[in-house]
Design an enzyme around this catalytic site. Structure first.
Site, mmCIF file in Angstrom:
data_model
loop_
_atom_site.group_PDB
_atom_site.id
_atom_site.type_symbol
_atom_site.label_atom_id
_atom_site.label_comp_id
_atom_site.label_asym_id
_atom_site.label_seq_id
_atom_site.Cartn_x
_atom_site.Cartn_y
_atom_site.Cartn_z
ATOM 1 N N ASP A 1 0.855 -1.173 0.000
ATOM 2 C CA ASP A 1 0.000 0.000 0.000
ATOM 3 C C ASP A 1 0.906 1.242 0.000
ATOM 4 O O ASP A 1 2.130 1.135 0.129
ATOM 5 C CB ASP A 1 -0.894 -0.037 1.239
ATOM 6 C CG ASP A 1 -1.933 1.059 1.242
ATOM 7 O OD1 ASP A 1 -2.354 1.497 0.158
ATOM 8 O OD2 ASP A 1 -2.316 1.502 2.351
ATOM 9 N N ARG A 2 0.314 2.428 -0.117
ATOM 10 C CA ARG A 2 1.127 3.650 -0.174
ATOM 11 C C ARG A 2 0.984 4.478 1.109
ATOM 12 O O ARG A 2 1.863 4.482 1.958
ATOM 13 C CB ARG A 2 0.725 4.496 -1.395
ATOM 14 C CG ARG A 2 1.720 5.599 -1.739
ATOM 15 C CD ARG A 2 1.134 6.589 -2.734
ATOM 16 N NE ARG A 2 0.224 7.543 -2.084
ATOM 17 C CZ ARG A 2 -0.394 8.538 -2.715
ATOM 18 N NH1 ARG A 2 -0.235 8.687 -4.033
ATOM 19 N NH2 ARG A 2 -1.185 9.364 -2.061
ATOM 20 N N ASP A 3 -0.159 5.160 1.267
ATOM 21 C CA ASP A 3 -0.326 6.093 2.384
ATOM 22 C C ASP A 3 -0.365 5.351 3.717
ATOM 23 O O ASP A 3 -1.056 4.344 3.878
ATOM 24 C CB ASP A 3 -1.617 6.902 2.199
ATOM 25 C CG ASP A 3 -1.609 7.700 0.896
ATOM 26 O OD1 ASP A 3 -0.510 8.086 0.455
ATOM 27 O OD2 ASP A 3 -2.690 7.904 0.322
ATOM 28 N N THR B 1 -2.721 0.837 -4.451
ATOM 29 C CA THR B 1 -3.252 1.855 -3.551
ATOM 30 C C THR B 1 -4.662 2.293 -3.946
ATOM 31 O O THR B 1 -4.939 2.522 -5.133
ATOM 32 C CB THR B 1 -2.307 3.081 -3.503
ATOM 33 O OG1 THR B 1 -2.877 4.105 -2.706
ATOM 34 C CG2 THR B 1 -2.015 3.639 -4.895
ATOM 35 N N ASN B 2 -5.548 2.364 -2.977
ATOM 36 C CA ASN B 2 -6.880 2.946 -3.191
ATOM 37 C C ASN B 2 -6.752 4.466 -3.133
ATOM 38 O O ASN B 2 -6.211 5.005 -2.165
ATOM 39 C CB ASN B 2 -7.859 2.478 -2.116
ATOM 40 C CG ASN B 2 -8.237 1.005 -2.252
ATOM 41 O OD1 ASN B 2 -8.059 0.403 -3.310
ATOM 42 N ND2 ASN B 2 -8.774 0.434 -1.184
ATOM 43 N N GLN B 3 -7.258 5.144 -4.155
ATOM 44 C CA GLN B 3 -7.175 6.612 -4.212
ATOM 45 C C GLN B 3 -8.546 7.189 -4.585
ATOM 46 O O GLN B 3 -8.792 7.629 -5.695
ATOM 47 C CB GLN B 3 -6.092 7.040 -5.205
ATOM 48 C CG GLN B 3 -4.689 6.687 -4.770
ATOM 49 C CD GLN B 3 -4.249 7.440 -3.518
ATOM 50 O OE1 GLN B 3 -4.676 8.567 -3.277
ATOM 51 N NE2 GLN B 3 -3.401 6.813 -2.699
ATOM 52 N N ARG B 4 -9.432 7.133 -3.610
ATOM 53 C CA ARG B 4 -10.813 7.547 -3.816
ATOM 54 C C ARG B 4 -10.950 9.048 -4.078
ATOM 55 O O ARG B 4 -11.963 9.507 -4.585
ATOM 56 C CB ARG B 4 -11.607 7.144 -2.568
ATOM 57 C CG ARG B 4 -13.078 7.008 -2.756
ATOM 58 C CD ARG B 4 -13.725 6.493 -1.472
ATOM 59 N NE ARG B 4 -14.286 5.176 -1.645
ATOM 60 C CZ ARG B 4 -14.686 4.410 -0.647
ATOM 61 N NH1 ARG B 4 -14.535 4.826 0.598
ATOM 62 N NH2 ARG B 4 -15.225 3.237 -0.883
ATOM 63 N N ARG C 1 -10.862 -1.967 -6.575
ATOM 64 C CA ARG C 1 -10.611 -1.428 -5.246
ATOM 65 C C ARG C 1 -10.347 -2.538 -4.229
ATOM 66 O O ARG C 1 -11.098 -3.510 -4.140
ATOM 67 C CB ARG C 1 -11.817 -0.569 -4.805
ATOM 68 C CG ARG C 1 -11.638 0.104 -3.461
ATOM 69 C CD ARG C 1 -12.802 1.037 -3.140
ATOM 70 N NE ARG C 1 -12.657 1.563 -1.797
ATOM 71 C CZ ARG C 1 -11.874 2.573 -1.463
ATOM 72 N NH1 ARG C 1 -11.172 3.183 -2.398
ATOM 73 N NH2 ARG C 1 -11.773 2.985 -0.209
ATOM 74 N N LYS C 2 -9.268 -2.409 -3.460
ATOM 75 C CA LYS C 2 -9.006 -3.365 -2.379
ATOM 76 C C LYS C 2 -10.149 -3.326 -1.362
ATOM 77 O O LYS C 2 -10.685 -2.253 -1.102
ATOM 78 C CB LYS C 2 -7.679 -3.013 -1.666
ATOM 79 C CG LYS C 2 -6.426 -3.182 -2.505
ATOM 80 C CD LYS C 2 -5.179 -2.756 -1.743
ATOM 81 C CE LYS C 2 -5.196 -1.272 -1.412
ATOM 82 N NZ LYS C 2 -3.962 -0.782 -0.782
#
Length: 415
Positions: free
Chosen positions: A249-251, A293-296, A342-343
């Site tokens: 993941d990123r953040d 990464t999820n980036q909503r 999306r994860k």
């Protein structure tokens, strides 16, 4: 051709398993700590299946509760047999809800690890009405065999008896919905006897050989075998080599998280201490390194894809400066939880293997700071590493977590 919808037959009584598993639908029999259905669903997801129809019957409430609890982000619907309809009747009922022209049909008590792209392309190229996935076997008497013509159409079905070798019907089909429904079968019938055996000389019914892992848990002996074969051994970080893949993941993993918000611009992207150096070590140990990464924030129109790419450029530059490498970045921008990308859904894992076919999902590690990251890893068959960066209070041990560390550099040091 891309097949993205599957019908799973999950209404079986499991009569022959009653001596070892009582009072459960067969597909819910526990295997290596999880219902067998878990393995079937997730393998099909890794083959690009995004939508599911579950054909349910016996004790359907148990399966519905499980799906609602453990697969809440899955795009699925169910059909319920009030009375047993046979395999054909169940498929026919489910096909009436299908959204796609061609669907994959699987049995909930059988795991056959086909190559989805290969099977789907074969079905399309031959304009088949039905394509059977066939498993080569030796020295068996539990199954009948399927014989093929030189052009791979089905020539004949032979009854169950002892065979030195042969191709068995693996119970996994690609089916043209319109062609099947046009037959106007009664509500109750056998898919195998009344469709396959009656129509294989009249319609384009093909077989494709898939000499891959196969297990049918319908009898106690094979159920016991599945317990051992599907059990994941404990992670051993010292065995990691270039055949392994690191997903991250990123953040909250690489960089400081903006709680309740998003990283909109490069100047807001701040590495945690030691992260770029950790990636140098990761690059020396792992064959591939993937960011998922999820980036909503993009889906909510709070930022653009160009904004996101600018942030990633800063991230890549910082890691490359220290000698590290990131092979690919995948992101999910949808605001919908059931979006297949999306994860914890597996779309980003599928995309990664499409780009890097050598990825073996028995040899990746997923690193993240959220349970959705861990569930993504578990669903794909990965080992999972949880970082306590944003939720140090999480109670451990946790069924979705293999290892936990305070930070990404701490994980790197453990290698």
């Amino acid at each position: 051709m891309k097949v993205t919808q599957a019908i799973i037959l999950a209404g079986g009584l499991g009569t022959r398993l009653r001596s070892v598993v009582s009072d459960l639908p067969k597909c819910m029999a526990p295997v290596a700590g999880r219902p067998f259905l878990f393995y079937v669903i997730n393998y099909l997801r890794l083959q690009g299946i995004e939508k599911f129809i579950f054909a349910l019957g016996y004790k359907h409430e148990i399966i519905e509760d499980y799906l609602g609890d453990q697969f809440s982000t899955l795009d699925y619907q169910s059909v319920i047999e009030e009375d047993p309809l046979g395999t054909g009747g169940a498929i026919q009922l489910a096909c009436q809800k299908a959204r796609d022209r061609n669907v994959l049909v699987a049995n909930g008590d059988t795991l056959f690890k086909i190559n989805g792209n290969e099977v789907f392309s074969f079905h399309s190229e031959n304009r088949a009405e039905c394509t059977l996935s066939l498993k080569p076997m030796q020295h068996f008497d539990r199954y009948g065999i399927v014989e093929l013509n030189n052009n791979s159409t089905v020539r004949d079905f032979k009854e169950k008896q002892f065979y030195e070798s042969g191709l068995i019907n693996g119970g996994l089909y690609v089916l043209n919905v319109d062609g099947f429904l046009a037959k106007k079968f009664p509500s109750k019938f056998s898919f195998e006897k009344d469709y396959l055996e009656q129509y294989h000389r009249k319609e384009n019914i093909y077989g494709i050989v898939q000499d891959n892992y196969f297990i049918d848990i319908g009898i106690p002996e094979d159920y016991s075998r599945a317990q051992e074969q599907l059990k994941q051994p404990p992670p051993d970080l010292h065995k990691i080599d270039k055949s392994w893949t690191l997903f991250s993941d990123r953040d909250g993993v690489l960089n400081e998280d903006k709680v309740g918000s998003y990283i909109f611009h490069p100047h807001e992207y701040i590495f945690y201490d030691g992260v770029p150096d950790a990636f140098k070590l990761f690059s020396e140990r792992f064959g591939r390194i993937i960011i998922a990464t999820n980036q909503r924030g993009v889906g909510r129109d709070l930022m653009t894809v160009d904004d996101l790419n600018a942030v990633h450029e800063k991230m890549l530059a910082g890691i490359e400066e220290k000698g590290g490498i990131i092979d690919a970045i995948f992101y999910a921008t949808s605001v919908e939880d059931d979006d297949p990308i999306r994860k914890p859904n597996l779309g980003m894992a599928v995309k990664a293997r499409q780009q890097f076919p050598e990825i073996d999902f028995s040899r990746p590690i997923m690193v993240g700071n959220n349970i959705s990251d861990m569930e993504f890893g578990r669903n794909a068959g990965m080992y999972t590493v949880f970082l306590k960066t944003t939720t140090p209070e999480l109670t451990l041990p946790h069924p979705a977590i293999d290892l936990a560390f305070n930070s990404l550099p701490d994980f790197a040091k453990a290698l």
